[in-house]
Design an enzyme around this catalytic site. Structure first.
Site, PDB file in Angstrom:
ATOM      1  N   LYS A  33       0.853  -1.207   0.000  1.00  0.00           N
ATOM      2  CA  LYS A  33       0.000   0.000   0.000  1.00  0.00           C
ATOM      3  C   LYS A  33       0.885   1.253   0.000  1.00  0.00           C
ATOM      4  O   LYS A  33       2.108   1.160   0.209  1.00  0.00           O
ATOM      5  CB  LYS A  33      -0.884  -0.024   1.253  1.00  0.00           C
ATOM      6  CG  LYS A  33      -0.071   0.102   2.552  1.00  0.00           C
ATOM      7  CD  LYS A  33      -0.916  -0.139   3.788  1.00  0.00           C
ATOM      8  CE  LYS A  33      -0.071   0.023   5.049  1.00  0.00           C
ATOM      9  NZ  LYS A  33      -0.808  -0.396   6.256  1.00  0.00           N
ATOM     10  N   ARG A 131     -10.290   0.560  14.836  1.00  0.00           N
ATOM     11  CA  ARG A 131     -10.208   1.202  13.520  1.00  0.00           C
ATOM     12  C   ARG A 131     -11.071   0.343  12.610  1.00  0.00           C
ATOM     13  O   ARG A 131     -12.283   0.343  12.761  1.00  0.00           O
ATOM     14  CB  ARG A 131      -8.728   1.279  13.100  1.00  0.00           C
ATOM     15  CG  ARG A 131      -8.434   2.292  12.039  1.00  0.00           C
ATOM     16  CD  ARG A 131      -6.965   2.326  11.682  1.00  0.00           C
ATOM     17  NE  ARG A 131      -6.498   1.092  11.062  1.00  0.00           N
ATOM     18  CZ  ARG A 131      -5.249   0.884  10.646  1.00  0.00           C
ATOM     19  NH1 ARG A 131      -4.332   1.817  10.808  1.00  0.00           N
ATOM     20  NH2 ARG A 131      -4.911  -0.253  10.076  1.00  0.00           N
ATOM     21  N   HIS A 163      -5.896  -6.763  13.308  1.00  0.00           N
ATOM     22  CA  HIS A 163      -4.665  -5.951  13.209  1.00  0.00           C
ATOM     23  C   HIS A 163      -4.259  -5.498  14.616  1.00  0.00           C
ATOM     24  O   HIS A 163      -5.104  -5.175  15.435  1.00  0.00           O
ATOM     25  CB  HIS A 163      -4.945  -4.752  12.302  1.00  0.00           C
ATOM     26  CG  HIS A 163      -3.729  -4.002  11.838  1.00  0.00           C
ATOM     27  ND1 HIS A 163      -2.561  -4.616  11.435  1.00  0.00           N
ATOM     28  CD2 HIS A 163      -3.511  -2.672  11.676  1.00  0.00           C
ATOM     29  CE1 HIS A 163      -1.685  -3.694  11.054  1.00  0.00           C
ATOM     30  NE2 HIS A 163      -2.223  -2.501  11.197  1.00  0.00           N
ATOM     31  N   ARG A 219       1.498 -10.524   7.497  1.00  0.00           N
ATOM     32  CA  ARG A 219       1.323  -9.348   6.620  1.00  0.00           C
ATOM     33  C   ARG A 219       2.399  -8.289   6.889  1.00  0.00           C
ATOM     34  O   ARG A 219       2.084  -7.183   7.325  1.00  0.00           O
ATOM     35  CB  ARG A 219      -0.047  -8.703   6.860  1.00  0.00           C
ATOM     36  CG  ARG A 219      -1.261  -9.592   6.683  1.00  0.00           C
ATOM     37  CD  ARG A 219      -2.537  -8.750   6.722  1.00  0.00           C
ATOM     38  NE  ARG A 219      -2.612  -7.883   7.888  1.00  0.00           N
ATOM     39  CZ  ARG A 219      -3.176  -8.211   9.048  1.00  0.00           C
ATOM     40  NH1 ARG A 219      -3.741  -9.390   9.210  1.00  0.00           N
ATOM     41  NH2 ARG A 219      -3.173  -7.341  10.046  1.00  0.00           N
ATOM     42  N   TYR A 261      14.214  31.131   4.656  1.00  0.00           N
ATOM     43  CA  TYR A 261      13.060  31.893   5.143  1.00  0.00           C
ATOM     44  C   TYR A 261      13.095  32.098   6.656  1.00  0.00           C
ATOM     45  O   TYR A 261      13.342  31.155   7.406  1.00  0.00           O
ATOM     46  CB  TYR A 261      11.757  31.166   4.808  1.00  0.00           C
ATOM     47  CG  TYR A 261      11.428  31.128   3.342  1.00  0.00           C
ATOM     48  CD1 TYR A 261      11.356  32.283   2.579  1.00  0.00           C
ATOM     49  CD2 TYR A 261      11.147  29.907   2.722  1.00  0.00           C
ATOM     50  CE1 TYR A 261      11.028  32.229   1.235  1.00  0.00           C
ATOM     51  CE2 TYR A 261      10.819  29.852   1.385  1.00  0.00           C
ATOM     52  CZ  TYR A 261      10.765  31.020   0.641  1.00  0.00           C
ATOM     53  OH  TYR A 261      10.435  30.954  -0.688  1.00  0.00           O
ATOM     54  N   CYS A 308      12.540  24.580   2.377  1.00  0.00           N
ATOM     55  CA  CYS A 308      11.591  25.271   1.508  1.00  0.00           C
ATOM     56  C   CYS A 308      10.820  24.236   0.682  1.00  0.00           C
ATOM     57  O   CYS A 308      11.048  23.047   0.819  1.00  0.00           O
ATOM     58  CB  CYS A 308      12.328  26.236   0.584  1.00  0.00           C
ATOM     59  SG  CYS A 308      13.500  27.303   1.458  1.00  0.00           S
ATOM     60  N   MET A 309       9.955  24.708  -0.188  1.00  0.00           N
ATOM     61  CA  MET A 309       9.173  23.762  -0.985  1.00  0.00           C
ATOM     62  C   MET A 309      10.080  22.906  -1.880  1.00  0.00           C
ATOM     63  O   MET A 309       9.828  21.722  -2.071  1.00  0.00           O
ATOM     64  CB  MET A 309       8.155  24.504  -1.855  1.00  0.00           C
ATOM     65  CG  MET A 309       7.235  23.555  -2.615  1.00  0.00           C
ATOM     66  SD  MET A 309       6.054  24.386  -3.677  1.00  0.00           S
ATOM     67  CE  MET A 309       4.950  25.106  -2.487  1.00  0.00           C
ATOM     68  N   ASP A 310      11.154  23.518  -2.392  1.00  0.00           N
ATOM     69  CA  ASP A 310      11.945  22.861  -3.426  1.00  0.00           C
ATOM     70  C   ASP A 310      13.422  22.728  -3.092  1.00  0.00           C
ATOM     71  O   ASP A 310      14.173  22.179  -3.888  1.00  0.00           O
ATOM     72  CB  ASP A 310      11.844  23.663  -4.736  1.00  0.00           C
ATOM     73  CG  ASP A 310      10.431  24.127  -4.978  1.00  0.00           C
ATOM     74  OD1 ASP A 310       9.600  23.258  -5.294  1.00  0.00           O
ATOM     75  OD2 ASP A 310      10.153  25.330  -4.796  1.00  0.00           O
TER      76      ASP A 310
HETATM   77  C1  PLP Z   1      -0.062  -1.432   6.848  1.00  0.00           C
HETATM   78  C2  PLP Z   1      -0.631  -2.692   7.344  1.00  0.00           C
HETATM   79  C3  PLP Z   1       0.167  -3.816   7.580  1.00  0.00           C
HETATM   80  C4  PLP Z   1       1.680  -3.768   7.525  1.00  0.00           C
HETATM   81  O1  PLP Z   1       2.136  -3.113   8.678  1.00  0.00           O
HETATM   82  P1  PLP Z   1       3.710  -2.954   8.978  1.00  0.00           P
HETATM   83  O2  PLP Z   1       3.763  -2.406  10.331  1.00  0.00           O
HETATM   84  O3  PLP Z   1       4.222  -2.018   7.935  1.00  0.00           O
HETATM   85  O4  PLP Z   1       4.281  -4.305   8.837  1.00  0.00           O
HETATM   86  C5  PLP Z   1      -0.448  -5.004   7.925  1.00  0.00           C
HETATM   87  N1  PLP Z   1      -1.791  -5.071   8.046  1.00  0.00           N
HETATM   88  C6  PLP Z   1      -2.590  -4.002   7.872  1.00  0.00           C
HETATM   89  C7  PLP Z   1      -4.041  -4.124   8.065  1.00  0.00           C
HETATM   90  C8  PLP Z   1      -2.035  -2.771   7.528  1.00  0.00           C
HETATM   91  O5  PLP Z   1      -2.836  -1.716   7.359  1.00  0.00           O
END
Ligand code: PLP
Length: 373
Positions: A33, A131, A163, A219, A261, A308-310
């Site tokens: 992701k 969540r 999770h 995961r 800045y 800065c931005m760039d």
């Molecule tokens: C992002 C995510 C992971 C991976 O988490 P890490 O801490 O980067 O290993 C696993 N499961 C879910 C649901 C996530 O959103």
């Protein structure tokens, strides 16, 4: 000749995935992701699969469909599905979908009808993160409805998952509590007559430190990219991303010269300033003003004045610097350069955010390694 670049070492991603695989008997879902945590989703996914990852994990349906359009046929789970999406496109493309509520389940049933094939579902229970996921109170109703839909041939319940809140703090009691709730949730799955092939719970931290949470599938995300989810531990991972730029301009200025800045930095002595063409539009946090570490001319320096931005400026004191010299913001650390961890410490965030920020489109991403596109 490059000006600024984000280099991604795909061999490091492969090594990290191989290491994660060797540490578990479960299947491995590489989480890609957030544009592969800033590393580029498709190249990262290909490297992970090449190293033996069995699954890919993404948030959005768009991300999942992008993987399919790139020709990737491995199992993909998408878990952030807002109402009204064209879920039938995901079902048709063989994308597994995460369901956490009755309205979501209804949408997936409808998508199955439209795609004329059963959606592959992973039912999510909220074991404490508050969540995603169904609460324990809502879990039996979700299971019952999913079991009915499966009996009707409308969906296939492939997975059950949750999770962690605190896996990055090994030994935290919340992790044990969540694991116990997950086991209770699995018992309810069984009572509902469901026998999903995959039970999954572990993120990187749990993959690396809690084998008792691996179940059928882990995961890992951040560890795939070689960064540790746990402060102070490396787990033998190799950071894959390097962010660097060539100095654009140098100049000699007198003592007491205000820089950038707001003049939040003033030179102490006569100084050589180096202007580096990377800014917050490229991923450099503005919070790195006066604290961000940068390697230039074989020395660690600190950003002088505001980002800065760039661009930003480095006070190099009396050291000779020239336009074209390479300023490395972070990398693997192998050549003494700062790491994403150093940046995270300097600006008060986590390594995840540092690398993900550099997924921008302006700085070209360049790939090293066997699978470089
Ligand atoms: C992002 C995510 C992971 C991976 O988490 P890490 O801490 O980067 O290993 C696993 N499961 C879910 C649901 C996530 O959103």
């Amino acid at each position: 000749m490059w000006q600024a670049e984000v280099r991604v070492d795909l061999d490091a991603i492969r090594d990290n995935v191989a290491r994660l695989r060797a540490g578990t008997s479960a299947e491995v879902m590489a989480v890609v992701k957030g544009d592969g945590y800033g590393h580029g989703m498709v190249p990262a996914a290909r490297a992970a699969l090449d190293a033996g990852a069995d699954w890919l994990g993404v948030c959005t349906l768009d991300e999942a469909l992008t993987l399919r359009r790139a020709g990737i046929t491995a199992p993909v789970l998408a878990w952030l599905l807002d109402p009204g999406l064209a879920l039938h496109e995901g079902v048709a493309a063989g994308v597994d979908l995460a369901a956490a509520s009755l309205p979501q389940l209804d949408e997936m049933i409808e998508a199955s009808r439209r795609a004329d094939r059963p959606a592959r579902l992973h039912l999510k229970i909220d074991t404490g993160l508050s969540r995603g996921g169904a609460t324990v109170a809502d879990w039996p109703a979700l299971l019952a409805a999913a079991a009915r839909a499966q009996a009707d041939g409308l969906v296939e319940v492939v997975g059950v998952w949750s999770h962690f809140v605190y896996a990055d703090s090994p030994g935290h009691p919340t992790t044990d509590r969540q694991l116990a709730i997950f086991h209770e949730g699995l018992a309810m799955v069984e009572r509902a007559g469901l026998r999903p092939r995959y039970r999954h719970l572990a993120n990187s931290a749990a993959t690396l430190t809690r084998p008792d949470t691996h179940f059928d599938l882990v995961r890992p995300g951040i560890a795939v990219y070689g960064l540790s989810p746990i402060a102070g531990e490396r787990f033998g991972l190799r950071p894959a991303m390097t962010a660097r730029a060539r100095v654009m301009l140098t100049k000699r200025v007198p003592a007491g010269t205000g820089v950038s800045y707001g003049h939040t930095y003033t030179t102490g002595d006569e100084a050589n300033l180096a202007v580096v063409p990377l800014g917050y539009a490229d991923g450099v946090p503005r919070h790195a003003s006066n604290v961000g570490p940068v390697q230039l001319g074989g020395k660690r320096r600190t950003i002088s004045g505001r980002v800065c931005m760039d661009q930003f400026v480095l006070d190099c004191g009396s050291d000779p610097v020239a336009a074209g010299d390479v300023a490395t913001l972070f990398g693997s650390g192998a050549d003494g350069e700062p790491t994403a961890d150093d940046w995270a410490d300097a600006v008060g965030t986590i390594n995840y955010e540092i690398v993900t920020r550099f997924g921008g489109v302006r700085v070209p991403r360049v790939y090293d390694g066997e699978l470089a596109p």
